[in-house]
Design an enzyme around this catalytic site. Structure first.
Site, PDB file in Angstrom:
ATOM      1  N   ALA B  45     -15.306  28.188 -26.980  1.00 21.85           N
ATOM      2  CA  ALA B  45     -16.795  28.107 -27.185  1.00 21.85           C
ATOM      3  C   ALA B  45     -17.080  27.627 -25.873  1.00 21.85           C
ATOM      4  O   ALA B  45     -16.312  26.847 -25.181  1.00 21.85           O
ATOM      5  CB  ALA B  45     -17.134  27.292 -28.393  1.00 21.85           C
ATOM      6  N   LYS B 125     -16.270  12.611 -21.151  1.00 17.55           N
ATOM      7  CA  LYS B 125     -16.707  11.149 -21.159  1.00 17.55           C
ATOM      8  C   LYS B 125     -17.904  10.961 -22.100  1.00 17.55           C
ATOM      9  O   LYS B 125     -18.029  10.000 -22.606  1.00 17.55           O
ATOM     10  CB  LYS B 125     -16.922  10.776 -19.790  1.00 17.55           C
ATOM     11  CG  LYS B 125     -15.567  10.601 -19.054  1.00 17.55           C
ATOM     12  CD  LYS B 125     -15.601   9.878 -17.737  1.00 17.55           C
ATOM     13  CE  LYS B 125     -16.324  10.946 -16.650  1.00 17.55           C
ATOM     14  NZ  LYS B 125     -15.416  12.145 -16.139  1.00 17.55           N
ATOM     15  N   VAL B 150     -10.300   9.123 -18.508  1.00 19.76           N
ATOM     16  CA  VAL B 150      -9.694   8.275 -17.615  1.00 19.76           C
ATOM     17  C   VAL B 150      -8.750   8.565 -16.715  1.00 19.76           C
ATOM     18  O   VAL B 150      -7.673   8.743 -17.351  1.00 19.76           O
ATOM     19  CB  VAL B 150      -9.798   6.888 -18.002  1.00 19.76           C
ATOM     20  CG1 VAL B 150      -9.488   5.890 -17.064  1.00 19.76           C
ATOM     21  CG2 VAL B 150     -11.078   6.633 -18.920  1.00 19.76           C
ATOM     22  N   ALA B 152      -7.673  11.358 -15.550  1.00 20.45           N
ATOM     23  CA  ALA B 152      -7.041  12.686 -15.784  1.00 20.45           C
ATOM     24  C   ALA B 152      -5.815  12.580 -16.349  1.00 20.45           C
ATOM     25  O   ALA B 152      -5.920  12.176 -17.613  1.00 20.45           O
ATOM     26  CB  ALA B 152      -6.967  13.549 -14.305  1.00 20.45           C
ATOM     27  N   GLY B 205     -14.781  19.466  -0.611  1.00 23.65           N
ATOM     28  CA  GLY B 205     -15.012  19.566  -2.092  1.00 23.65           C
ATOM     29  C   GLY B 205     -14.486  18.420  -3.069  1.00 23.65           C
ATOM     30  O   GLY B 205     -14.260  18.716  -4.194  1.00 23.65           O
ATOM     31  N   ASP B 219     -19.961   7.506 -12.683  1.00 22.21           N
ATOM     32  CA  ASP B 219     -19.075   8.019 -13.075  1.00 22.21           C
ATOM     33  C   ASP B 219     -17.886   7.135 -13.653  1.00 22.21           C
ATOM     34  O   ASP B 219     -17.290   7.159 -14.520  1.00 22.21           O
ATOM     35  CB  ASP B 219     -18.484   8.988 -12.312  1.00 22.21           C
ATOM     36  CG  ASP B 219     -17.232  10.114 -12.688  1.00 22.21           C
ATOM     37  OD1 ASP B 219     -17.541  10.550 -14.097  1.00 22.21           O
ATOM     38  OD2 ASP B 219     -15.954   9.807 -12.296  1.00 22.21           O
ATOM     39  N   LYS B 223     -16.278   5.581 -17.183  1.00 24.94           N
ATOM     40  CA  LYS B 223     -14.895   5.443 -17.417  1.00 24.94           C
ATOM     41  C   LYS B 223     -14.300   3.911 -17.739  1.00 24.94           C
ATOM     42  O   LYS B 223     -13.669   3.710 -18.646  1.00 24.94           O
ATOM     43  CB  LYS B 223     -13.962   5.818 -15.999  1.00 24.94           C
ATOM     44  CG  LYS B 223     -13.880   7.394 -15.960  1.00 24.94           C
ATOM     45  CD  LYS B 223     -13.257   7.555 -14.645  1.00 24.94           C
ATOM     46  CE  LYS B 223     -13.174   9.155 -14.083  1.00 24.94           C
ATOM     47  NZ  LYS B 223     -13.070   9.338 -12.678  1.00 24.94           N
ATOM     48  N   GLY B 337      -8.653  16.661 -10.684  1.00 24.71           N
ATOM     49  CA  GLY B 337      -7.911  17.909 -10.585  1.00 24.71           C
ATOM     50  C   GLY B 337      -7.874  18.634 -11.633  1.00 24.71           C
ATOM     51  O   GLY B 337      -7.452  18.060 -12.903  1.00 24.71           O
TER      52      GLY B 337
END
Lengths: 360, 360
Positions: B45, B125, B150, B152, B205, B219, B223, B337
């Site tokens: 979805a 999150k 948190v 990744a 990036g 952000d 976390k 990542g």
């Protein structure tokens, strides 16, 4: 997810780890019940025998075992007519067998546990280090956990298994896996003589009664084997290059003679550490694990690197994988001690209980 | 443990994380089957709609969704008559709902999943950061996992939960939870001007399209809230002291104006870093979490400490507990990542599948 029977726990080894584990389980009972994680200690076994009740040992029975143990260092007088071999009668798919011993002889019982589809949790490294042919099926057994065999409570095995299960590929594991040798290295780094550092580690209780058991590097080699086999590299103990931190000539003398003679090595280590220090490096006793093999020994590491900044008895494990590259996934912290080792075992029990519960 | 039905996976979000996750799941299929971990992707979805087949989407359907997505950035034309609200019709105790979006509006569906006893895995999150009254039941839901929110793929949440479940008590969590701000700090440490370091991070990036989203610290604050609430400290976002790394006056200007004006801060940061450097310290953007509250902001850290030796975009999380004291349990490594984030989600799916399987 209601009304299920408790998972039965049979604990092998009623020494420091086993007893701390029992305490942690009893302390957590209310919390576990709240999460519908029902466990019941049904057996305690040590080299003297087995105390068992499939209906669950009462807190009074366990308390009595503690007291008895403290008095006689044995469960002997509390034992039912059962002898230890017959623990297999109590193994089934609702039971977890927990090995907190340092025995080389528990593998046959673990195999019986596998045959009975019981859960298995190990703090004992020995069963996992026997010849690959003998233990291969243990490593692929889905109800086996052994977090506490490497880094005590540090979640190293779980992390490694998660990476591999999600399709990552291991390049290498680099680690400082001995608190004792970590302490020794950090004292050498501070300029202490080799023999003085060993004596200090002994005095602080950081070594085995015979410090050569630590200095040989064999305990690190065993942890390295477990990591390597977990990663899918089926190495044998005999294949590993292990650098001992004491001379072969002192292998057979008494402990006190060893401690007196070992200062003959002081000059050698002082020189090594000085040469490293001149290049901003520090000594670390490290294991390096790849598909090609395992090397265990002294390395000189950049002082400002994460491994170089390691202090005292802390362990350090870096997982270099295809996805974790060039920066590895690192876990570090205290890698020994009764409390954190028992907690590592307990966490495995909780995880396995969740897996053995679930829908049914 | 045989002949069970596969666990059905419904994936919300078909952006970078969602698509990488689908790839990892398809790649691991054979391995999962070997371990009797049967999963089947039954729904995909995104904001445009829902592609669903309770019998399992075929690789062809998924492949077509990939292609379609790459062409039109939407699943729109592939959608059945169903709209997204009706995903709840497909939720049951053999299904895992996976939220890889960055939407603030998935909480109602997650609540439906809870009511249906479905599993829930979050990379998102936002649902966990809404007011405590609204999400308290989510945090105690036994079939929720959220490792990827948190660090990744770093096993931070699993480690924290394990410690607490085994009866340990948390003193504090200290962490560097932003790869972007970690990179910024390591560039400031090297002597780069603040504005140049930001520009560089943008060019590489490492930042959001509007770098103020990173520089605000929000952000990191989210976390920190997730860690705090996991530890049993039910803090609200509004209660947190968050130090922004850009001046309030530049909050409403355009991104390009921001990047042009931000050099006005260069002097301030150069001075801060110089003063720290004179004391052998380095700047780190850190979160500190205790029962008393959360602080998020710039700290000056000993250069030779583990956190001081952190490089580039790596994350660092230290768990200080009663048992892990004075040395904490530390997990560090890449914390962002697509690949490692998707792997974190996938590991949660595997763990949850094991828990939802088991005896029955």
């Amino acid at each position: 997810m209601k009304n299920r029977n408790p998972i039965k726990l049979i604990i092998f080894g009623f020494g420091k780890i086993g007893r701390e584990l029992v305490k942690q389980i009893l302390d957590a009972e209310t919390q576990l019940e709240k999460e519908s994680l029902l466990v019941s200690i049904t057996g305690l076994a040590d080299s003297q025998g087995l105390l068992v009740d499939p209906g669950g040992l009462t807190p009074q029975q366990i308390e009595a075992a503690f007291t008895q143990k403290q008095q006689s260092r044995s469960l002997h007088e509390m034992i039912s007519a059962l002898n230890r071999d017959r623990v297999s009668h109590y193994l089934d798919s609702n039971t977890i067998l927990i090995d907190t011993t340092a025995s080389q002889e528990t593998l046959p019982v673990l195999k019986e546990a596998m045959a009975a589809e019981a859960g298995i949790v190990l703090a004992n490294k020995f069963p996992l280090c026997q010849s690959w042919a003998d233990v291969q099926d243990l490593f692929t057994y889905p109800r086996l956990k052994y977090e506490a065999t490497v880094g005590a409570g540090l979640p190293v095995i779980a992390a490694l298994k998660s990476l591999l299960a999600s399709g990552d590929e291991l390049d290498s594991i680099v680690g400082c896996l001995s608190g004792t040798l970590g302490y020794l290295c950090s004292r050498l780094e501070k300029g202490l003589a080799y023999s003085a550092a060993i004596q200090e580690a002994c005095d602080l209780g950081f070594t085995e009664p015979d410090p050569r058991q630590d200095l040989s590097g064999m305990d690190v080699a065993r942890k390295a084997i477990i990591l390597s086999r977990t990663a899918g590299f089926p190495v044998e103990l005999a294949d590993i290059a292990v650098e001992s931190l004491y001379p072969e000539a002192l292998k057979t003398v008494s402990v006190s003679d060893f401690l007196q003679s070992v200062s003959q090595e002081d000059g050698r280590y002082t020189k090594l550490v000085k040469q490293a220090s001149d290049k901003q490096k520090v000594p670390r006793y490290a294991a390096q694990i790849t598909a090609e093999g395992i090397r265990v020994g002294l390395s000189m590491i950049e002082k400002t690197s994460p491994m170089g900044s390691l202090k005292g008895t802390d362990n350090y494990i870096a997982l270099h994988t295809r996805r974790y590259s060039p920066s590895p996934l690192v876990i570090s912290g205290p890698g020994a001690g009764n409390e954190v080792t028992a907690a590592g075992v307990f966490s495995d029990i909780i995880r396995l209980t969740k897996e053995m519960n679930g829908r049914r």
